[in-house]
Scaffold this motif. Structure first.
Motif, mmCIF file in Angstrom:
data_model
loop_
_atom_site.group_PDB
_atom_site.id
_atom_site.type_symbol
_atom_site.label_atom_id
_atom_site.label_comp_id
_atom_site.label_asym_id
_atom_site.label_seq_id
_atom_site.Cartn_x
_atom_site.Cartn_y
_atom_site.Cartn_z
ATOM 1 N N GLY A 46 32.742 -49.679 40.998
ATOM 2 C CA GLY A 46 32.798 -49.015 39.605
ATOM 3 C C GLY A 46 31.625 -49.349 38.861
ATOM 4 O O GLY A 46 31.521 -48.535 37.693
ATOM 5 N N SER A 73 33.082 -45.488 28.827
ATOM 6 C CA SER A 73 33.928 -46.184 29.518
ATOM 7 C C SER A 73 33.566 -46.249 30.981
ATOM 8 O O SER A 73 33.107 -45.488 31.437
ATOM 9 N N ARG A 96 35.765 -48.586 34.611
ATOM 10 C CA ARG A 96 36.637 -49.131 35.260
ATOM 11 C C ARG A 96 36.165 -50.123 36.250
ATOM 12 O O ARG A 96 35.866 -49.409 37.369
ATOM 13 N N SER A 98 36.609 -52.531 39.669
ATOM 14 C CA SER A 98 37.771 -52.895 40.594
ATOM 15 C C SER A 98 37.205 -53.967 41.236
ATOM 16 O O SER A 98 35.974 -54.216 41.420
ATOM 17 N N PHE A 140 37.849 -54.629 26.154
ATOM 18 C CA PHE A 140 38.114 -54.773 27.760
ATOM 19 C C PHE A 140 39.501 -55.264 27.951
ATOM 20 O O PHE A 140 40.015 -56.024 27.043
ATOM 21 N N THR A 141 39.989 -54.805 29.045
ATOM 22 C CA THR A 141 41.295 -55.095 29.296
ATOM 23 C C THR A 141 41.364 -55.589 30.968
ATOM 24 O O THR A 141 41.137 -54.722 31.782
ATOM 25 N N SER A 184 43.395 -56.230 34.271
ATOM 26 C CA SER A 184 44.868 -56.111 34.944
ATOM 27 C C SER A 184 44.895 -56.142 36.293
ATOM 28 O O SER A 184 43.825 -56.316 37.032
ATOM 29 N N TYR A 192 41.583 -55.127 38.052
ATOM 30 C CA TYR A 192 40.485 -54.201 37.349
ATOM 31 C C TYR A 192 40.051 -54.859 35.885
ATOM 32 O O TYR A 192 40.735 -55.856 35.314
ATOM 33 N N GLN A 196 39.099 -52.723 32.692
ATOM 34 C CA GLN A 196 38.649 -51.501 32.055
ATOM 35 C C GLN A 196 38.104 -52.009 30.923
ATOM 36 O O GLN A 196 38.107 -52.766 30.010
ATOM 37 N N MET A 197 36.816 -51.209 30.717
ATOM 38 C CA MET A 197 35.822 -51.550 29.698
ATOM 39 C C MET A 197 35.561 -50.188 28.821
ATOM 40 O O MET A 197 35.038 -49.070 29.281
ATOM 41 N N ASN A 198 35.990 -50.371 27.637
ATOM 42 C CA ASN A 198 35.791 -49.185 26.612
ATOM 43 C C ASN A 198 34.890 -49.374 25.581
ATOM 44 O O ASN A 198 34.369 -50.726 25.252
#
Length: 125
Positions: free
Chosen positions: A8, A17, A19, A21, A69-70, A72, A81, A83-85
Motif C-alpha cells: 500500500g 491519504s 491505506r 495493509s 492515522f487509524t 484496524s 491496516y 489508514q493514513m489521512n
C-alpha cells in the motif's frame, strides 16, 4: 514460518491519504499485539500505532500521528491496516508492521518478534 507482508505504500501529495495493509501467514493476529513502525533515512525507527491483542482491541497512536492515522484489524483476512489521512512530508518513511507473542499495545520495538519487509511511503508535491 511466520511471514508479515506490507503493501500500500506509494507517492502521495501532502494532504492525501493512503491505506497500508499487513497480511500475516502462519500466525494469527487475533490475539496478538500489532504495531506499525516507520523509519525515515538517517533517523531511528519510530513507533506509530499499535493495537492490543485482547478482545477489547485497545489502540494507541504516537503524538505525531494522532487524529490522522487509524489502525484496524480484519480477523477474517488475518490482516491489519493503517489508514493514513492528512499526510505530511514528514510522514515520509519506510513503514513496517510487527507482531509478537504478547498482547499489550506498545510503541517500542523490542517486544515484537516478527517484522515485515516494509513498504515505502513518500509524501511530496
Amino acid at each position: 514460518q511466520v511471514h508479515l507482508v506490507e503493501s500500500g505504500g506509494d507517492l502521495v501529495q501532502p494532504g492525501g491519504s493512503l491505506r497500508l495493509s499487513c497480511v500475516a501467514s502462519e500466525f494469527s493476529l487475533d490475539y496478538a499485539a500489532i504495531g506499525w513502525f516507520r523509519q525515515a533515512p538517517g533517523k531511528e525507527r519510530e513507533g506509530v500505532s499499535c493495537m492490543s491483542g485482547r478482545s477489547d482491541g485497545i489502540t494507541y497512536n504516537a503524538d505525531s500521528v494522532k487524529g490522522r492515522f487509524t489502525i484496524s484489524r480484519d480477523s477474517a483476512k488475518n490482516t491489519v491496516y493503517l489508514q493514513m489521512n492528512s499526510l505530511k512530508p514528514e510522514d515520509t518513511a519506510v513503514y513496517y508492521c510487527a507482531t509478537g507473542l504478547f498482547t499489550e499495545c506498545v510503541l517500542f520495538s523490542y517486544p515484537y518478534d516478527y517484522w515485515g519487509q516494509g513498504t515505502q511511503v513518500t509524501v511530496s508535491s
